[in-house]
Each structure stands twice: as structure tokens, then as C-alpha cells.
Design a protein around this motif. Structure first.
Motif, PDB file in Angstrom:
ATOM      1  N   ALA A  53      10.403   2.144   2.813  1.00 20.79           N
ATOM      2  CA  ALA A  53       9.629   0.929   3.081  1.00 20.79           C
ATOM      3  C   ALA A  53      10.589  -0.235   3.255  1.00 20.79           C
ATOM      4  N   VAL A  54      10.142  -1.268   3.941  1.00 21.60           N
ATOM      5  CA  VAL A  54      10.914  -2.510   4.045  1.00 21.60           C
ATOM      6  C   VAL A  54      10.081  -3.614   3.413  1.00 21.60           C
ATOM      7  N   HIS A  56      10.496  -7.236   1.060  1.00 24.91           N
ATOM      8  CA  HIS A  56      11.399  -8.260   0.525  1.00 24.91           C
ATOM      9  C   HIS A  56      10.602  -9.274  -0.282  1.00 24.91           C
ATOM     10  N   LYS A  58       9.964 -13.077  -0.838  1.00 26.30           N
ATOM     11  CA  LYS A  58      10.193 -14.288  -0.041  1.00 26.30           C
ATOM     12  C   LYS A  58      10.993 -15.286  -0.868  1.00 26.30           C
ATOM     13  N   ASN A  91       6.097  -9.210   0.709  1.00 23.57           N
ATOM     14  CA  ASN A  91       5.378  -8.510   1.771  1.00 23.57           C
ATOM     15  C   ASN A  91       6.347  -7.638   2.552  1.00 23.57           C
ATOM     16  N   GLY A  92       5.780  -6.756   3.352  1.00 20.33           N
ATOM     17  CA  GLY A  92       6.619  -5.831   4.101  1.00 20.33           C
ATOM     18  C   GLY A  92       5.799  -4.735   4.730  1.00 20.33           C
ATOM     19  N   ILE A  93       6.475  -3.634   5.044  1.00 18.23           N
ATOM     20  CA  ILE A  93       5.813  -2.543   5.742  1.00 18.23           C
ATOM     21  C   ILE A  93       6.131  -1.215   5.069  1.00 18.23           C
ATOM     22  N   GLY A  96       3.679   2.323   8.120  1.00 18.72           N
ATOM     23  CA  GLY A  96       2.907   1.674   9.167  1.00 18.72           C
ATOM     24  C   GLY A  96       1.919   0.637   8.662  1.00 18.72           C
ATOM     25  N   TYR A  98       0.866  -2.845   6.613  1.00 16.67           N
ATOM     26  CA  TYR A  98       1.326  -4.127   6.108  1.00 16.67           C
ATOM     27  C   TYR A  98       1.012  -4.207   4.616  1.00 16.67           C
ATOM     28  N   GLY A 133      -4.448  -4.895   6.016  1.00 21.47           N
ATOM     29  CA  GLY A 133      -3.281  -4.821   5.134  1.00 21.47           C
ATOM     30  C   GLY A 133      -3.649  -4.257   3.773  1.00 21.47           C
TER      31      GLY A 133
ATOM     32  N   PRO B  59      10.193 -19.237   3.715  1.00 16.89           N
ATOM     33  CA  PRO B  59      10.986 -20.402   3.319  1.00 16.89           C
ATOM     34  C   PRO B  59      12.478 -20.147   3.562  1.00 16.89           C
ATOM     35  N   ASN B  91       6.979 -13.135   9.470  1.00 19.42           N
ATOM     36  CA  ASN B  91       6.305 -11.845   9.439  1.00 19.42           C
ATOM     37  C   ASN B  91       4.861 -12.030   9.021  1.00 19.42           C
ATOM     38  N   ILE B  93       0.604 -10.053   9.608  1.00 19.14           N
ATOM     39  CA  ILE B  93      -0.255  -8.957  10.046  1.00 19.14           C
ATOM     40  C   ILE B  93      -1.183  -9.411  11.175  1.00 19.14           C
ATOM     41  N   TYR B  98       1.863  -4.569  11.290  1.00 17.83           N
ATOM     42  CA  TYR B  98       2.879  -5.424  10.693  1.00 17.83           C
ATOM     43  C   TYR B  98       3.699  -6.071  11.807  1.00 17.83           C
ATOM     44  N   MET B 131       9.272   1.980  11.167  1.00 16.94           N
ATOM     45  CA  MET B 131       8.125   2.257  10.283  1.00 16.94           C
ATOM     46  C   MET B 131       6.788   1.924  10.918  1.00 16.94           C
ATOM     47  N   GLY B 132       6.824   1.555  12.197  1.00 15.38           N
ATOM     48  CA  GLY B 132       5.559   1.307  12.888  1.00 15.38           C
ATOM     49  C   GLY B 132       5.222  -0.159  13.047  1.00 15.38           C
TER      50      GLY B 132
END
Lengths: 208, 208
Positions: A53-54, A56, A58, A91-93, A96, A98, A133, B59, B91, B93, B98, B131-132
Motif C-alpha cells: 500500500a502507499v 502517508h 499528511k 490517506n493513500g491507496i 485499488g 482509496y 473510499g 500542507p 491526492n 478520490i 484514488y 496499485m490502480g
């Protein structure tokens, strides 16, 4: 991935922040004195490095008022203030989907106060959820050494309840009943995507 | 939603930052002197308010060194530095997908220098794409009044080319050929999701 290495040695080696390592090697995974945020960041790093998964965290939003630009060196922010975040922290992915979530801790034993959330954070999660999401809260009961993932729809239900004469908190029993207990392990420290995968599988089952 | 209101009056009324309004009412949509970032933020606000998409700018990451906690008033950051972002700027949705993108401007007429990107930003977009996710760059040629959306796979191709003896830039003709011209309009100012929808439709067509 769920191997619980007894002395935490490998875990020690993979830490990016060496400061607390000595303490960590003797602690168990659920009681090492790290902040929930630090543990989630480390878990996300594991998920990224293993292309699972990606996700992060914020950056903290800052209102900058005054900046110095010294000759031949980096700009220095001389006056700035913390701003309230307008969204959630993470948040991230994943697969597939969100993902959007926040992480909260309470030292209470029996309930989680809803005042830990701001209304705009709930609104943000609801908007993301409406668009497909997966939104949730990771809630740690510090004194119980318990971390739960509470899925968006359940969180929204308990949030709304307070405006209809309900309590201004979610009881630990409700969270244990509706949420997913996340058991800390070696790597990732907080394997919250296991619970997210269950949520995805359930939602697919509902569609069939 | 694509009505181009001739004098920009409604547009004027919906602005959150009133400072530049006087100037805006007489400018056309593509040449109003706003930064690309400000225009995208405004477009995202429109998309959020109309429940079309939830996209936020992250941010700016700041390294805080020194904070004052005066009695009875807000904490003041007294020393801090700008950090390099580890991801892209935006980023969110849209339609269950995503989205992840960055916005860049160049005053060049004929090419966009790849040095505008950091390698880790490209790496981040490639990971999300794998990842889509839908990843892209919004590129403005300031002197041409042109904004293009360049989809991830095309951007990755041009990025890689520089490491195989290719040029360290993407020509405007290449961007015009492979990308999607985004025509500024009343609301949203930069309707980039129209191009994203085309990308989604194409990807569905490829699967059938």
C-alpha cells in the motif's frame, strides 16, 4: 509477515529512529511507549517498502507569518502557528481502494470520547466514503493495550447518535463489538490492512 | 457547469480570497495572474462542494525546531525550516478512484524541463499507479496560456527517456500530443476531472 519474533531483534534493526531502540528490544509490541502515530508511520513504511500500500501521514498544517531569507543559507521561518487540519491525518491507496483514516488514543478504560474528532473530519470521511473510499478510525485504549479499527459507517453511526440524545462517547464494548482488534506484531507493527482487507471482502460479498 | 459567464461576476462571488477579486473580474479565465496552485485549490473546492470529488492539497512539510508556549495564547513557532515533500502535492478520490498528482508551471515556450520533478515524486506516482491509482501532472505553459494534463504512464516514459540518452525535458509538442488540453472555464476554473474521466473510460475500454 505475522511472525512474532520473541526478542524483537529484527524489529530493532529495521527502525529508522534509533533513539528508542534500546528500550524497544526488551518491550513487547503492544507496550513500547511509542506514540500511535509513530507506530502507524512505521507500519506504513513497511507497507510501502513491500509494495502492499502507499499511505502517508499528511504534514501538520502551519500558518506561516514571517520568513527570513538569509544570504547563502536556507529560509528560516521566524513566526508561524499551528492550524487546524481540515481533513484526516492519513490517506493513500491499497488494492485499488482509496483509504482515509485518523488515529486517536484515549487513556480512558471504558469509553472513547467523541470530542477527539472534529466535525469536519467526520464530514470529510463521510464524503470520501460516499465516493467509494474506505474510511475508518484507528483507536487505541492506551491502558488496555488495545487498538481497534472502527469502520466509517459504524463511526458515523456513533457520531450521529450524540445529536439524538445519545452519549458523547463510544463505549469500549461497542468498539470491541463493531470494530476489528488489531494485534501488534513484528512487522508491520500495526497490521491494520488485515482488517481493511476483511472490510473489502465483506463489501464484495454484499454486492454478490 | 461549462457556462462561461462573460463578466465573471458569479465567479467573483465564490472566491474565498477576496484580495485579487477586482483584478479578476476584468481578466479572462486563462490569464488572471493567479498561481496554478491557487486555481487548482479553487477547482478542488468546487469539486468538493458539488460532491464530484474530494481532493486536497497537502500542507507544506515543515521541520519545526523551536516553539514558544506563551501563557493564555496560541503556541508560536519561532524557528522552522521548509522540508522537501516526499510525495506529490495533491491526492484524493474521484468516482471511486484514488487520484494523485502534482502541478507545475514553466515560462519556457517550447519545452518543460524534467528537473521540475524530483525522482521520489515520480517514484511515488509510479507506486500509486501500480496499485490502480490515477496519477498525472498538470503542466502550465505560462506564456502560452496552456494547461495540460499528462497522464502517469506518459510522464513516466518521458522521465525514463532522459536516463537512456534522451533529452532532459518534454517538448511542448509531445505534451500537446500525449496530454489533454484543459481549457479554463468559470467553475471549476481548471476542469481537470474531465480529462481524468476520459482516462477512466479509456482504461475500462482496454479491459473489455
Amino acid at each position: 509477515m505475522t511472525i512474532n519474533y520473541p526478542n524483537g531483534q529484527s524489529f530493532h534493526d529495521t527502525r529508522s529512529n534509533g533513539k528508542k531502540s534500546a528500550r524497544l528490544t526488551t518491550a513487547n509490541y503492544a507496550d513500547r511507549g511509542m506514540s500511535l502515530e509513530a507506530e502507524i508511520n512505521q507500519s506504513n513504511q513497511f507497507y510501502r517498502e513491500h509494495q502492499i500500500a502507499v499511505v502517508h501521514k499528511k504534514p501538520t498544517p502551519i500558518q506561516i507569518v514571517n520568513v527570513d531569507y538569509p544570504k547563502r543559507s536556507a529560509a528560516v521561518i521566524k513566526e508561524a502557528y499551528f492550524k487546524q487540519a481540515s481533513t484526516t491525518d492519513y490517506n493513500g491507496i491499497f488494492a485499488g481502494y482509496y483509504l482515509d483514516f485518523d488515529a486517536k488514543e484515549t487513556t480512558n478504560l471504558h469509553s472513547f470520547p467523541l470530542a477527539n474528532f472534529h466535525e469536519h473530519q467526520i464530514d470529510h470521511m463521510e464524503s470520501c466514503y460516499q465516493m467509494g473510499g474506505i474510511c475508518f478510525a484507528l483507536i487505541r485504549f492506551v491502558k488496555r493495550n488495545e487498538i481497534y479499527l472502527l469502520n466509517g459507517p459504524d463511526l458515523f453511526h456513533f457520531w450521529e447518535r450524540q445529536f439524538h440524545g445519545g452519549r458523547k462517547s463510544i463505549t469500549q464494548a461497542e468498539i470491541a463489538n463493531h470494530g476489528y482488534l488489531i494485534r501488534p506484531q513484528l512487522n508491520p507493527l500495526i497490521p491494520y490492512l488485515d482488517a481493511v482487507q476483511i472490510i473489502i471482502d465483506k463489501s464484495k460479498g454484499d454486492l454478490e
